[in-house]
Design a protein around this motif. Structure first.
Motif, PDB file in Angstrom:
ATOM      1  N   TYR A 130     -94.249  67.182  -6.805  1.00  0.00           N
ATOM      2  CA  TYR A 130     -94.943  68.197  -7.931  1.00  0.00           C
ATOM      3  C   TYR A 130     -94.094  69.883  -7.361  1.00  0.00           C
TER       4      TYR A 130
ATOM      5  N   ALA B  28    -102.477  70.114 -13.446  1.00  0.00           N
ATOM      6  CA  ALA B  28    -102.925  69.292 -12.247  1.00  0.00           C
ATOM      7  C   ALA B  28    -103.815  69.292 -12.261  1.00  0.00           C
TER       8      ALA B  28
ATOM      9  N   ASN C  94    -103.049  68.379  -6.258  1.00  0.00           N
ATOM     10  CA  ASN C  94    -102.264  68.735  -6.831  1.00  0.00           C
ATOM     11  C   ASN C  94    -102.187  70.851  -7.209  1.00  0.00           C
TER      12      ASN C  94
ATOM     13  N   CYS D  99     -95.203  58.435  -9.734  1.00  0.00           N
ATOM     14  CA  CYS D  99     -95.542  59.639 -10.441  1.00  0.00           C
ATOM     15  C   CYS D  99     -94.734  60.286 -11.465  1.00  0.00           C
TER      16      CYS D  99
ATOM     17  N   GLU E  89     -96.919  62.744  -5.320  1.00  0.00           N
ATOM     18  CA  GLU E  89     -97.476  63.785  -6.001  1.00  0.00           C
ATOM     19  C   GLU E  89     -97.602  64.842  -4.877  1.00  0.00           C
ATOM     20  N   HIS E  90     -98.542  65.609  -3.845  1.00  0.00           N
ATOM     21  CA  HIS E  90     -98.193  66.702  -3.471  1.00  0.00           C
ATOM     22  C   HIS E  90     -96.533  66.864  -2.838  1.00  0.00           C
TER      23      HIS E  90
ATOM     24  N   SER F 169    -101.384  71.780  -3.562  1.00  0.00           N
ATOM     25  CA  SER F 169     -99.675  71.364  -2.354  1.00  0.00           C
ATOM     26  C   SER F 169     -99.188  72.532  -3.373  1.00  0.00           C
TER      27      SER F 169
END
Ligand code: GAR
Length: 195
Positions: free
Chosen positions: A177, A86, A14, A134, A173-174, A17
């Motif tokens: 966030y 993260a 994360n 998420c 998630e990537h 990203s």
């Protein structure tokens, strides 16, 4: 740009990203420090290879509040304005959270308020849920609590294991966030301009 510090404990995908998002010229934030409670976190080496300042200290043997004062000093020393957890796998002291009131975000691999804590994917499968996902939320002293700012959903498919589901959620998630962080950073910058 808003100065962001990212806190990790492990892989750091994360975090990667979030770093990738800063390559866009109009990204409203920059990452000025990646900090970890685990000096062996794979994500630290990655951040370092990208020229980002890193800080690490082993939390073991330290009281929570004592360790949190160290990481707080590192963040403040780097003039961090917003913190992004993260995959930071330690509960934070209420002193730390209060010191950054409303300025800490976390990503959690469930559709909060469902499945706070660990083993979220196994619990979602076990419960027979048809979807998982998420959440990005503002951190408060309670674990995985605090206002949700963004969520992404994925289906749970027949035959899913915690691993196959985790992989599907992680892709989201990537995406989620960096976008949620950008929105929050832009809000902070805007509120300053109008103050
Ligand atoms: C991510 O799936 C994140 O949502 C989760 O740990 C993983 C870290 O992966 N976080 C939590 O469970 C927090 N309670 P990463 O290190 O590759 O980003």
């Amino acid at each position: 740009k808003l100065r962001v510090g990212v806190m990790i404990s492990g892989r750091g995908s994360n975090m990667a990203s979030i770093l990738a998002a800063t390559e866009a010229p109009d990204c409203p934030f920059e990452v000025v420090l990646v900090a970890s409670n685990n000096p062996d976190a794979a994500g630290l080496a990655f951040a370092d290879s990208k020229g980002i300042a890193i800080w690490a200290h082993d939390h073991r043997g330290m009281k929570r509040a004592e360790f949190d004062r160290l990481i707080d000093a590192a963040l403040r020393g780097a003039n961090v304005e917003m913190v992004a957890l993260a995959g930071y796998m330690r509960l934070l002291s209420s002193e730390f959270v209060d010191g950054w009131k409303g300025r800490i975000l976390n990503i959690h691999p469930s559709l909060l308020p469902k499945y706070k804590g660990l083993d979220t994917h196994a619990r979602a499968i076990e419960a027979g849920d048809s979807e998982a996902g998420c959440s990005v939320h503002v951190v408060t002293p309670e674990l995985d609590d605090g206002p949700v700012v963004a969520q992404a959903r994925v289906p749970i498919l027949p035959g899913d294991t915690p691993e196959t589901l985790a992989e599907r959620v992680l892709k989201e998630e990537h995406r989620l966030y960096p976008a949620a962080l950008a929105k929050c950073a832009a809000d902070v910058i805007r509120s300053r301009k109008s103050a």
